[in-house]
Design a protein around this motif. Sequence first.
Motif, mmCIF file in Angstrom:
data_model
loop_
_atom_site.group_PDB
_atom_site.id
_atom_site.type_symbol
_atom_site.label_atom_id
_atom_site.label_comp_id
_atom_site.label_asym_id
_atom_site.label_seq_id
_atom_site.Cartn_x
_atom_site.Cartn_y
_atom_site.Cartn_z
ATOM 1 N N GLY A 7 0.915 -1.307 -0.166
ATOM 2 C CA GLY A 7 0.108 0.001 0.155
ATOM 3 C C GLY A 7 1.019 1.295 0.050
ATOM 4 N N MET A 8 1.840 1.133 0.592
ATOM 5 C CA MET A 8 2.698 2.463 0.900
ATOM 6 C C MET A 8 3.519 2.513 -0.292
ATOM 7 S SD MET A 8 4.246 1.939 4.490
ATOM 8 C CE MET A 8 5.646 3.439 4.441
ATOM 9 N N ALA A 9 3.885 1.513 -1.096
ATOM 10 C CA ALA A 9 4.664 1.570 -2.339
ATOM 11 C C ALA A 9 3.851 2.201 -3.598
ATOM 12 C CB ALA A 9 5.417 0.216 -2.621
ATOM 13 N N TYR A 10 2.485 1.486 -3.555
ATOM 14 C CA TYR A 10 1.809 2.032 -4.762
ATOM 15 C C TYR A 10 1.402 3.664 -4.415
ATOM 16 C CZ TYR A 10 0.907 -2.938 -5.989
ATOM 17 O OH TYR A 10 1.156 -4.064 -6.497
ATOM 18 N N ALA A 11 1.392 4.095 -3.452
ATOM 19 C CA ALA A 11 0.835 5.295 -3.025
ATOM 20 C C ALA A 11 2.124 6.335 -3.331
ATOM 21 C CB ALA A 11 0.304 5.794 -1.588
ATOM 22 N N SER A 12 3.392 5.782 -2.937
ATOM 23 C CA SER A 12 4.523 6.413 -3.299
ATOM 24 C C SER A 12 4.857 6.599 -4.835
ATOM 25 C CB SER A 12 5.812 5.717 -2.392
ATOM 26 O OG SER A 12 6.848 6.337 -2.830
ATOM 27 N N ILE A 13 4.708 5.572 -5.642
ATOM 28 C CA ILE A 13 5.177 5.506 -7.019
ATOM 29 C C ILE A 13 4.078 6.284 -7.798
ATOM 30 C CG2 ILE A 13 6.004 3.402 -7.003
ATOM 31 C CD1 ILE A 13 3.861 2.306 -8.454
ATOM 32 N N ALA A 14 3.101 6.584 -7.244
ATOM 33 C CA ALA A 14 2.034 7.566 -7.948
ATOM 34 C C ALA A 14 2.158 9.043 -7.233
ATOM 35 C CB ALA A 14 0.656 7.093 -7.735
ATOM 36 N N GLY A 15 3.055 9.295 -6.320
ATOM 37 C CA GLY A 15 3.240 10.749 -5.857
ATOM 38 C C GLY A 15 2.289 10.867 -4.961
ATOM 39 N N PHE A 16 1.385 10.070 -4.168
ATOM 40 C CA PHE A 16 0.593 10.408 -3.193
ATOM 41 C C PHE A 16 1.502 10.345 -1.682
ATOM 42 C CE2 PHE A 16 -2.094 9.035 -6.465
ATOM 43 C CZ PHE A 16 -2.991 10.125 -6.509
ATOM 44 N N ASN A 17 0.738 10.746 -0.816
ATOM 45 C CA ASN A 17 1.342 10.289 0.646
ATOM 46 C C ASN A 17 1.028 9.026 0.968
ATOM 47 O OD1 ASN A 17 1.576 10.034 3.366
ATOM 48 N ND2 ASN A 17 0.800 12.149 3.671
ATOM 49 N N PRO A 18 2.181 8.161 1.364
ATOM 50 C CA PRO A 18 2.133 6.866 1.695
ATOM 51 C C PRO A 18 1.196 6.176 2.362
ATOM 52 C CG PRO A 18 4.427 7.607 1.762
ATOM 53 C CD PRO A 18 3.656 8.633 1.525
ATOM 54 N N VAL A 19 0.819 7.484 3.708
ATOM 55 C CA VAL A 19 -0.314 7.338 4.615
ATOM 56 C C VAL A 19 -1.496 6.863 3.928
ATOM 57 C CG1 VAL A 19 -1.612 8.105 6.477
ATOM 58 C CG2 VAL A 19 0.701 8.434 6.090
ATOM 59 N N ALA A 20 -1.898 7.394 2.678
ATOM 60 C CA ALA A 20 -3.115 7.278 1.918
ATOM 61 C C ALA A 20 -3.125 5.659 1.561
ATOM 62 C CB ALA A 20 -3.289 8.179 0.843
ATOM 63 N N GLY A 21 -2.068 5.246 1.066
ATOM 64 C CA GLY A 21 -1.858 3.788 0.525
ATOM 65 C C GLY A 21 -2.214 2.778 1.795
ATOM 66 N N LEU A 22 -1.521 3.244 3.098
ATOM 67 C CA LEU A 22 -2.070 2.480 4.170
ATOM 68 C C LEU A 22 -3.289 2.449 4.644
ATOM 69 C CD1 LEU A 22 1.034 3.298 6.770
ATOM 70 C CD2 LEU A 22 0.540 1.100 5.504
ATOM 71 N N PHE A 23 -4.076 3.493 4.643
ATOM 72 C CA PHE A 23 -5.295 3.874 4.889
ATOM 73 C C PHE A 23 -6.405 3.176 3.805
ATOM 74 C CE2 PHE A 23 -4.382 7.569 7.666
ATOM 75 C CZ PHE A 23 -4.121 6.578 8.863
ATOM 76 N N ALA A 24 -5.831 2.883 2.725
ATOM 77 C CA ALA A 24 -6.590 2.369 1.897
ATOM 78 C C ALA A 24 -7.154 0.767 1.944
ATOM 79 C CB ALA A 24 -6.094 2.293 0.263
ATOM 80 N N GLY A 25 -6.206 0.527 2.833
ATOM 81 C CA GLY A 25 -6.506 -0.728 3.527
ATOM 82 C C GLY A 25 -7.273 -0.784 4.589
ATOM 83 N N VAL A 26 -7.802 0.138 5.431
ATOM 84 C CA VAL A 26 -8.723 0.048 6.456
ATOM 85 C C VAL A 26 -10.203 -0.108 6.242
ATOM 86 C CG1 VAL A 26 -8.858 0.985 8.666
ATOM 87 C CG2 VAL A 26 -6.648 0.933 7.656
ATOM 88 N N VAL A 27 -10.746 1.457 5.960
ATOM 89 C CA VAL A 27 -12.065 1.501 5.918
ATOM 90 C C VAL A 27 -12.716 0.919 4.657
ATOM 91 C CG1 VAL A 27 -13.960 3.313 5.684
ATOM 92 C CG2 VAL A 27 -12.195 3.464 7.463
ATOM 93 N N PRO A 28 -11.983 1.244 3.481
ATOM 94 C CA PRO A 28 -12.452 0.508 2.349
ATOM 95 C C PRO A 28 -12.496 -1.063 2.225
ATOM 96 C CG PRO A 28 -10.969 2.262 1.871
ATOM 97 C CD PRO A 28 -10.862 2.058 3.228
ATOM 98 N N THR A 29 -11.593 -1.729 2.766
ATOM 99 C CA THR A 29 -11.377 -2.956 2.743
ATOM 100 C C THR A 29 -12.474 -3.598 3.718
ATOM 101 O OG1 THR A 29 -8.973 -3.045 2.511
ATOM 102 C CG2 THR A 29 -9.966 -5.064 3.526
ATOM 103 N N ILE A 30 -12.966 -3.077 4.894
ATOM 104 C CA ILE A 30 -13.871 -3.383 5.732
ATOM 105 C C ILE A 30 -15.274 -3.254 4.974
ATOM 106 C CG2 ILE A 30 -15.090 -3.108 7.900
ATOM 107 C CD1 ILE A 30 -12.437 -2.168 9.025
ATOM 108 N N ALA A 31 -15.374 -2.183 4.331
ATOM 109 C CA ALA A 31 -16.680 -2.033 3.897
ATOM 110 C C ALA A 31 -16.798 -2.913 2.484
ATOM 111 C CB ALA A 31 -16.830 -0.324 3.310
ATOM 112 N N GLY A 32 -15.676 -3.195 1.841
ATOM 113 C CA GLY A 32 -16.123 -3.706 0.468
ATOM 114 C C GLY A 32 -16.221 -5.419 0.881
ATOM 115 N N SER A 33 -15.415 -5.889 1.957
ATOM 116 C CA SER A 33 -15.658 -7.155 2.444
ATOM 117 C C SER A 33 -17.076 -7.421 3.092
ATOM 118 C CB SER A 33 -14.682 -7.606 3.565
ATOM 119 O OG SER A 33 -13.152 -7.506 2.901
ATOM 120 N N LEU A 34 -17.687 -6.543 3.676
ATOM 121 C CA LEU A 34 -18.950 -6.718 4.180
ATOM 122 C C LEU A 34 -20.118 -6.707 3.224
ATOM 123 C CD1 LEU A 34 -18.659 -4.201 7.207
ATOM 124 C CD2 LEU A 34 -18.916 -6.827 7.443
#
Length: 529
Positions: A7-34
């Motif tokens: 997650g950090m790497a994908y956000a980083s290569i696209a010029g985004f804050n690596p934190v956004a890559g981490l948080f992409a695996g929190v709320v969206p993952t929970i909502a999508g799995s439910l």
Amino acid sequence: MFSIPEGMAYASIAGFNPVAGLFAGVVPTIAGSLTGRTVLMVTTLTSAIALTSQSVLKDAGLDPADAGNVAALAVLTGVVMLLLGLLRLGSVLSFVSNAVMVGFATGIALQIITGVLKDATGYTPQGHNKLRQLGDWIWHIGDWQPTATLVAAGTVAVWAAARAFRRLKPVALLIAMVVVSVAAELADADVERVADIAAIPSALPHVTAPDWGAMPHLLGGAVSVALVALAQAASIAPTVPNPDGSKSSVDADFTSQGLANAVGGFFQSLPVGGSLSRTGVAVDAGARTRWAGVFSGISLALVVVLFGGLAERIPMPVIGGLILVVGGELVWGKRGDILLVLRTSWLSSAAMAATFAATTQLPLQQAIILGAVLSLLLYCAQAARQARLIGLTRDADGFWTAGRPPERITGDSVTVLAYDGVSLFAEMPRIDADWPEASGERNVVVLVLRMVPDVPSSQMLKLLRRRADDLGAHGGRLILAGVEPGLAEVLRSTGTGRHLGIVPAGARLFGSLEEAVALANAWQAGPRD
């Protein structure tokens, strides 16, 4: 744990804050799995989504570092996905050919690789497109920074060693990240670290309001991001069937990913979609229900809260090495698909090559549109090339045999033809060229149309009317056999049915053909209308 480096790497290569890559695996993952119908699918950030999002924001003149812009794109992407799902438009993905998707995925892999060459070696490659950048990077090997290159090479080496053990294979990226990061810290290696790019808060993602004013500039780009995400996710259901035997639904998965984006956008997440790599890791680790995805999101949140500060010490060459591995695996994994396309046809190969070139040289949203157009052109070209008229004759045993249609119709004969096509307008010139010329009196042509759709092309209706008039001018008649109810209604409403005979389709496969031939024989033997 796998979500941290990826997650950090994908956000980083696209010029985004690596934190956004981490948080992409929190709320969206929970909502999508439910809410997903493909219960094992993990919804999170992927490389293609990250790069497409970057391209969309850049093309709109918006700063990808602005959290409000990122939130606006994620929420708008979610709305697009929700609409596609609610309108049951999952079939739109079938219009994107495999050749185009292979070219796009391979181009994305090259973008991933070139995006981290600076992190992996300390040298920033020059060039106006990704191929030029890759060549420039290799040419300037002497300008690579030794320490950064050594750390990246060590990351790849540890990853390869971990993959040699079956039980460690699913977490090989994580092992490489931890081992090399610790070694670099102990050696006090002089390399750039995550902390030099962004601070990782030891806290849960907080609510971030989207920049509503940016949304009008992002609407077209959001559609592109949504299509990329949904196209990637569409391959997960056939690959990872539900363990309980229940059926997946593309439309329901569209809705699920839309909800994940719409909710995640308010909690510091980049746009997300179904991730085949993250889903594969979960399945290899023993996932059996949707709760595996839910608990992975919760676990990632706990790791960020408890150990977020440690992630700031990860060297950027480690991230670069990990992404070089991911990009290389993507290219290697596509080798079979590339060979398949190359062996299929030159048209498919050309479409794949054109999409690959567009992905490496154009903004990704433009490459996506070009790929969709190429898919439609490829379909039209293949359909037009394959459409044909078949001549049917009855043999001595009373069976119908297929062959080439006759060039001319002579004498008082019944000529039986079968149309093999999908009623695409591009087919009609070829069908018209194959049609036998009428030259005798009272010639009758029976044309089998059993597989023609309810709504044919208008050009086909014009062809039928013209051929019926041509036969009528010679005292003959055109009879259509196997006409479905929907097609019969179109023929009636357009007035085309007045020019010819119609025999409806029946349950018996050749019943309508036999009925049409009997009608043709009776018409020939009877008085002229």
